[in-house]
Enzyme design. Structure first.
Site, PDB file in Angstrom:
ATOM      1  N   LYS A   1      52.222 -18.619 -73.975  1.00 54.88           N
ATOM      2  CA  LYS A   1      51.665 -19.855 -74.531  1.00 54.88           C
ATOM      3  C   LYS A   1      51.282 -19.686 -76.003  1.00 54.88           C
ATOM      4  O   LYS A   1      51.435 -20.625 -76.802  1.00 54.88           O
ATOM      5  CB  LYS A   1      50.452 -20.299 -73.704  1.00 54.88           C
ATOM      6  CG  LYS A   1      50.805 -20.791 -72.306  1.00 54.88           C
ATOM      7  CD  LYS A   1      51.747 -21.979 -72.342  1.00 54.88           C
ATOM      8  CE  LYS A   1      52.002 -22.551 -70.959  1.00 54.88           C
ATOM      9  NZ  LYS A   1      52.924 -23.714 -70.987  1.00 54.88           N
TER      10      LYS A   1
ATOM     11  N   ASN B   1      57.357 -29.153 -70.380  1.00 60.78           N
ATOM     12  CA  ASN B   1      56.191 -29.060 -69.503  1.00 60.78           C
ATOM     13  C   ASN B   1      56.291 -27.935 -68.473  1.00 60.78           C
ATOM     14  O   ASN B   1      55.278 -27.370 -68.079  1.00 60.78           O
ATOM     15  CB  ASN B   1      55.991 -30.394 -68.782  1.00 60.78           C
ATOM     16  CG  ASN B   1      55.078 -30.268 -67.584  1.00 60.78           C
ATOM     17  OD1 ASN B   1      53.862 -30.110 -67.715  1.00 60.78           O
ATOM     18  ND2 ASN B   1      55.666 -30.310 -66.383  1.00 60.78           N
TER      19      ASN B   1
ATOM     20  N   ILE C   1      61.953 -34.709 -69.649  1.00 63.94           N
ATOM     21  CA  ILE C   1      60.755 -34.022 -69.160  1.00 63.94           C
ATOM     22  C   ILE C   1      61.169 -32.868 -68.260  1.00 63.94           C
ATOM     23  O   ILE C   1      61.945 -33.055 -67.317  1.00 63.94           O
ATOM     24  CB  ILE C   1      59.842 -34.963 -68.345  1.00 63.94           C
ATOM     25  CG1 ILE C   1      59.607 -36.294 -69.062  1.00 63.94           C
ATOM     26  CG2 ILE C   1      58.508 -34.288 -68.057  1.00 63.94           C
ATOM     27  CD1 ILE C   1      58.881 -37.315 -68.209  1.00 63.94           C
TER      28      ILE C   1
ATOM     29  N   THR D   1      46.068 -28.571 -60.296  1.00 60.17           N
ATOM     30  CA  THR D   1      47.486 -28.462 -59.960  1.00 60.17           C
ATOM     31  C   THR D   1      47.721 -27.192 -59.165  1.00 60.17           C
ATOM     32  O   THR D   1      46.799 -26.414 -58.905  1.00 60.17           O
ATOM     33  CB  THR D   1      48.352 -28.425 -61.230  1.00 60.17           C
ATOM     34  OG1 THR D   1      48.035 -27.227 -61.960  1.00 60.17           O
ATOM     35  CG2 THR D   1      48.110 -29.634 -62.112  1.00 60.17           C
TER      36      THR D   1
ATOM     37  N   TYR E   1      51.261 -14.940 -69.216  1.00 59.63           N
ATOM     38  CA  TYR E   1      51.062 -16.377 -69.437  1.00 59.63           C
ATOM     39  C   TYR E   1      50.445 -16.640 -70.812  1.00 59.63           C
ATOM     40  O   TYR E   1      50.925 -17.493 -71.567  1.00 59.63           O
ATOM     41  CB  TYR E   1      50.162 -16.932 -68.331  1.00 59.63           C
ATOM     42  CG  TYR E   1      49.915 -18.425 -68.400  1.00 59.63           C
ATOM     43  CD1 TYR E   1      50.918 -19.324 -68.053  1.00 59.63           C
ATOM     44  CD2 TYR E   1      48.670 -18.924 -68.778  1.00 59.63           C
ATOM     45  CE1 TYR E   1      50.691 -20.695 -68.097  1.00 59.63           C
ATOM     46  CE2 TYR E   1      48.439 -20.283 -68.813  1.00 59.63           C
ATOM     47  CZ  TYR E   1      49.447 -21.167 -68.479  1.00 59.63           C
ATOM     48  OH  TYR E   1      49.216 -22.523 -68.513  1.00 59.63           O
TER      49      TYR E   1
END
Length: 250
Positions: free
Chosen positions: A159, A88, A6, A192, A155
């Site tokens: 993605k 991640n 991870i 977050t 970003y």
């Protein structure tokens, strides 16, 4: 034994994923710029196998050696074992119109959000190519890849690239002798540090900042713990990989 790699475990979704996956039947390999002492302490308390690698994933040149070091801690004894990779680690910044961005800011964003997962995955597949084991790659993407807002060009582009990369992996692995399965997931809007960052941006740089502030004030953001639990459900499902791009985790 499940071996689970991870990235981005210092906080947020990555930390929650690792916390929920700490288990005597799991060998966790966590990667982040700074070590998460809480995860290390919990794994020690529960007598679970956890290896931690401190590494800045924006440094693409050292990732091949990093993955080699990770695999020096992994031993797959039979086809009954599993090895999973969860890409991640991510960053939202810089949030600004493209003409205001410094070259270094664009490069750093694309390195972490797109190039690092690509290079990690490349080496993961190379090192597991001859392993007859259950292999899965879970890429944490974002709805920003599809639903475009101003001031998030780096970003969103990264993605979107991660989505395409995942589709490419799926096609290629169908031709492999011992294939890996791959999926990219849009995890939703989560409470977050990335959300905190975007709420702190001025309306001059990001015209939609007030809408994001409102979502937080109305309690409409998912918790990292809930999101992690849903992602783990996807990861361990027997149907993993049948849908390559998962746009909702509800």
């Amino acid at each position: 034994m499940k071996h689970i790699i991870i990235t981005g475990t210092s906080r947020g979704i990555g930390e929650s994923l690792a916390n929920q996956l700490i288990n005597p039947a799991h060998h966790l390999i966590c990667i982040s710029r700074t070590a998460n002492e809480g995860l290390l302490a919990r794994a020690k308390e529960l007598d679970c196998h956890l290896d931690y690698f401190n590494y800045d994933l924006t440094d693409i040149s050292g990732i091949e050696q990093l993955v080699e070091n990770v695999f020096s801690r992994i031993e797959l004894r039979s086809s009954d074992e599993t090895i999973y990779l969860i890409n991640n680690a991510a960053m939202l910044t810089p949030v600004s119109p493209i003409e205001r961005l410094e070259t270094e800011q664009i490069v750093e964003n694309l390195h972490l959000n797109l190039l690092a997962p690509m290079v990690i995955t490349s080496n993961f597949l190379r090192l597991t190519k001859h392993m007859n084991a259950d292999k899965k790659i879970l890429n944490i993407s974002s709805a920003s890849a599809k639903y475009i807002l101003p001031s998030q060009s780096a970003y969103s582009t990264a993605k979107a690239g991660l989505d395409s990369f995942t589709k490419c992996i799926d096609i290629e692995q169908k031709l492999a002798t011992y294939p890996a399965k791959a999926a990219a997931v849009y995890p939703g809007m989560i409470d977050t540090s990335l959300q905190s960052e975007i709420r702190s941006v001025s309306t001059e740089l990001f015209p939609y900042v007030n809408e994001f502030i409102q979502l937080s004030e109305e309690g409409k953001l998912q918790s990292p713990e809930y999101t992690a639990s849903k992602l783990i459900e996807i990861l361990v499902s027997e149907d993993f990989g049948k849908t390559v791009l998962i746009e909702t985790i509800d």
